[in-house]
Design an enzyme around this catalytic site. Structure first.
Site, mmCIF file in Angstrom:
data_model
loop_
_atom_site.group_PDB
_atom_site.id
_atom_site.type_symbol
_atom_site.label_atom_id
_atom_site.label_comp_id
_atom_site.label_asym_id
_atom_site.label_seq_id
_atom_site.Cartn_x
_atom_site.Cartn_y
_atom_site.Cartn_z
ATOM 1 N N LYS A 16 17.979 -29.398 -17.505
ATOM 2 C CA LYS A 16 17.347 -28.132 -17.913
ATOM 3 C C LYS A 16 15.857 -28.136 -17.556
ATOM 4 O O LYS A 16 15.358 -27.207 -16.945
ATOM 5 C CB LYS A 16 17.522 -27.895 -19.431
ATOM 6 N N ARG A 91 19.969 -23.534 -29.744
ATOM 7 C CA ARG A 91 20.769 -24.748 -29.729
ATOM 8 C C ARG A 91 21.844 -24.693 -30.819
ATOM 9 O O ARG A 91 22.573 -25.648 -31.002
ATOM 10 C CB ARG A 91 19.823 -25.844 -30.111
ATOM 11 N N ARG A 130 15.103 -41.989 -17.054
ATOM 12 C CA ARG A 130 14.122 -40.892 -16.982
ATOM 13 C C ARG A 130 12.705 -41.334 -17.360
ATOM 14 O O ARG A 130 12.504 -42.094 -18.293
ATOM 15 C CB ARG A 130 14.553 -39.767 -17.927
ATOM 16 N N ARG A 163 10.728 -41.505 -23.011
ATOM 17 C CA ARG A 163 10.873 -40.941 -24.355
ATOM 18 C C ARG A 163 11.619 -41.909 -25.265
ATOM 19 O O ARG A 163 12.623 -42.490 -24.855
ATOM 20 C CB ARG A 163 11.659 -39.622 -24.282
ATOM 21 N N ARG A 174 22.432 -37.833 -29.665
ATOM 22 C CA ARG A 174 22.048 -36.485 -29.186
ATOM 23 C C ARG A 174 23.228 -35.830 -28.478
ATOM 24 O O ARG A 174 23.480 -34.638 -28.656
ATOM 25 C CB ARG A 174 20.846 -36.590 -28.230
HETATM 26 P P1 AP5 Z 1 15.996 -33.326 -17.417
HETATM 27 O O1 AP5 Z 1 15.713 -32.136 -16.567
HETATM 28 O O2 AP5 Z 1 14.844 -34.009 -18.062
HETATM 29 O O3 AP5 Z 1 17.161 -32.976 -18.486
HETATM 30 P P2 AP5 Z 1 17.165 -31.994 -19.728
HETATM 31 O O4 AP5 Z 1 18.424 -31.215 -19.681
HETATM 32 O O5 AP5 Z 1 15.882 -31.226 -19.810
HETATM 33 O O6 AP5 Z 1 17.301 -33.069 -20.877
HETATM 34 P P3 AP5 Z 1 16.505 -33.265 -22.243
HETATM 35 O O7 AP5 Z 1 16.846 -34.664 -22.701
HETATM 36 O O8 AP5 Z 1 15.047 -32.939 -22.133
HETATM 37 O O9 AP5 Z 1 17.200 -32.255 -23.136
HETATM 38 P P4 AP5 Z 1 17.355 -32.358 -24.629
HETATM 39 O O10 AP5 Z 1 18.032 -31.074 -24.788
HETATM 40 O O11 AP5 Z 1 18.015 -33.496 -25.259
HETATM 41 O O12 AP5 Z 1 15.860 -32.614 -25.122
HETATM 42 P P5 AP5 Z 1 14.794 -31.647 -25.735
HETATM 43 O O13 AP5 Z 1 13.475 -32.102 -25.256
HETATM 44 O O14 AP5 Z 1 15.177 -30.222 -25.557
HETATM 45 O O15 AP5 Z 1 16.816 -34.376 -16.508
HETATM 46 C C1 AP5 Z 1 17.213 -35.625 -17.031
HETATM 47 C C2 AP5 Z 1 17.042 -36.715 -15.966
HETATM 48 O O16 AP5 Z 1 17.980 -36.490 -14.915
HETATM 49 C C3 AP5 Z 1 15.660 -36.738 -15.295
HETATM 50 O O17 AP5 Z 1 15.296 -38.075 -15.127
HETATM 51 C C4 AP5 Z 1 15.868 -36.033 -13.936
HETATM 52 O O18 AP5 Z 1 15.016 -36.575 -12.955
HETATM 53 C C5 AP5 Z 1 17.340 -36.354 -13.646
HETATM 54 N N1 AP5 Z 1 18.042 -35.253 -12.968
HETATM 55 C C6 AP5 Z 1 17.959 -33.913 -13.242
HETATM 56 N N2 AP5 Z 1 18.786 -33.212 -12.441
HETATM 57 C C7 AP5 Z 1 19.444 -34.125 -11.660
HETATM 58 C C8 AP5 Z 1 20.437 -34.016 -10.626
HETATM 59 N N3 AP5 Z 1 20.927 -32.835 -10.231
HETATM 60 N N4 AP5 Z 1 20.883 -35.162 -10.057
HETATM 61 C C9 AP5 Z 1 20.388 -36.370 -10.424
HETATM 62 N N5 AP5 Z 1 19.437 -36.539 -11.384
HETATM 63 C C10 AP5 Z 1 18.968 -35.423 -12.013
HETATM 64 O O19 AP5 Z 1 14.977 -31.965 -27.290
HETATM 65 C C11 AP5 Z 1 14.543 -33.197 -27.859
HETATM 66 C C12 AP5 Z 1 14.741 -33.146 -29.369
HETATM 67 O O20 AP5 Z 1 13.948 -32.076 -29.933
HETATM 68 C C13 AP5 Z 1 16.177 -32.826 -29.832
HETATM 69 O O21 AP5 Z 1 16.986 -33.977 -29.896
HETATM 70 C C14 AP5 Z 1 15.912 -32.213 -31.213
HETATM 71 O O22 AP5 Z 1 15.630 -33.197 -32.171
HETATM 72 C C15 AP5 Z 1 14.644 -31.404 -30.976
HETATM 73 N N6 AP5 Z 1 14.951 -30.013 -30.531
HETATM 74 C C16 AP5 Z 1 14.644 -29.468 -29.321
HETATM 75 N N7 AP5 Z 1 15.082 -28.185 -29.267
HETATM 76 C C17 AP5 Z 1 15.675 -27.929 -30.455
HETATM 77 C C18 AP5 Z 1 16.324 -26.801 -31.001
HETATM 78 N N8 AP5 Z 1 16.461 -25.654 -30.299
HETATM 79 N N9 AP5 Z 1 16.836 -26.885 -32.250
HETATM 80 C C19 AP5 Z 1 16.710 -28.012 -32.979
HETATM 81 N N10 AP5 Z 1 16.108 -29.139 -32.520
HETATM 82 C C20 AP5 Z 1 15.588 -29.099 -31.271
#
Ligand code: AP5
Length: 217
Positions: A16, A91, A130, A163, A174
């Site tokens: 994402k 989410r 990552r 992270r 997660r």
């Molecule tokens: P990346 O693009 O970083 O993946 P992502 O989908 O953004 O993953 P996140 O871990 O950031 O999502 P998340 O939803 O768990 O975390 P968030 O910060 O929102 O890609 C991942 C890796 O893959 C990278 O290294 C990249 O280089 C590689 N990659 C990407 N595309 C690729 C491809 N096509 N091929 C190969 N490699 C690839 O949330 C963190 C925490 O915050 C949650 O756990 C929760 O506690 C809280 N939180 C956030 N939002 C909410 C909400 N709405 N409600 C409640 N709690 C929330």
């Protein structure tokens, strides 16, 4: 009203954050990521950051009331007047309903929801390798997307870090939490006729192309 709100839906590690930046550039919209906003609040030690800390460390969702208040405040800022790319929000169904109500009150709504599908084994490999820029949050991967200079961000030169919630145990938790909530969101948005599913396992450029096509589909 001609606002464009695109929701990027997908499990942790689906890409994402990687895709949102490019999509935001090509559509001329801001990239608004709930996880980035929480991490920023945590780094500054604000009340919001303190509220979110324990949940994030356990890999659980931050409660809806806290998350919705933070996101609606962000979406009320002038740069979101024409819409936004939403990464990581909503989410839960509660968050999706709150977003619909808030946008509906302005005469708008979510335009499209893009669901990035990636298998669990691949997600764990992505999260484990990552690295993120401490300054601009750009994501990298040791194997799939290495920076040009080790430890430094290509875009802004900031230092890269891993992270804490990408550790194997927290990443698994997660994914478990996400599996339950995302299934409900997929149902919610497909009933609304807004969902498009995109294969998130191809090359980063191919996924980007598929997402742009899905926005207009
Ligand atoms: P990346 O693009 O970083 O993946 P992502 O989908 O953004 O993953 P996140 O871990 O950031 O999502 P998340 O939803 O768990 O975390 P968030 O910060 O929102 O890609 C991942 C890796 O893959 C990278 O290294 C990249 O280089 C590689 N990659 C990407 N595309 C690729 C491809 N096509 N091929 C190969 N490699 C690839 O949330 C963190 C925490 O915050 C949650 O756990 C929760 O506690 C809280 N939180 C956030 N939002 C909410 C909400 N709405 N409600 C409640 N709690 C929330």
């Amino acid at each position: 009203m001609s606002e464009t709100y695109i929701v990027l839906l997908g499990p942790p590690g689906a890409g994402k954050g990687t895709q949102a930046a490019g999509l935001a550039r090509s559509l001329g919209l801001p990239h608004v990521a709930s996880g980035d906003l929480f991490r920023e609040a945590l780094a500054k030690g604000t009340e919001l950051g303190m509220k979110a800390k324990a949940y994030m460390e356990r890999g659980e969702l931050v409660p809806d009331d806290v998350t919705v208040a933070m996101m609606l405040e962000r979406l009320a800022k002038p740069d979101c007047a024409g819409g936004a790319i939403l990464d990581g929000f909503p989410r839960s169904q509660g968050q999706a309903r709150a977003l619909d109500e808030a946008l509906g009150a302005r005469g708008g709504g979510v335009s499209r929801v893009l669901y990035l599908r990636v298998a669990e084994e691949e997600l764990l490999a992505r999260l484990g390798g990552r690295w993120i820029c401490r300054d601009c949050q750009a994501p990298y991967h040791v194997r799939n997307q290495p920076p040009r200079v080790a430890g430094r961000c290509d875009r802004c030169g900031g230092a890269l870090y891993q992270r804490a919630d990408d550790s194997v145990d927290t990443a698994r938790e997660r994914l478990r939490v996400d599996f339950r909530e995302t299934a409900r969101l997929i149902e919610y948005y497909s009933v609304a006729g807004k969902l498009a599913e995109v294969d998130g396992e191809g090359r980063i450029e191919d996924v980007a192309e598929a997402l742009v096509a899905a926005v207009g589909a």
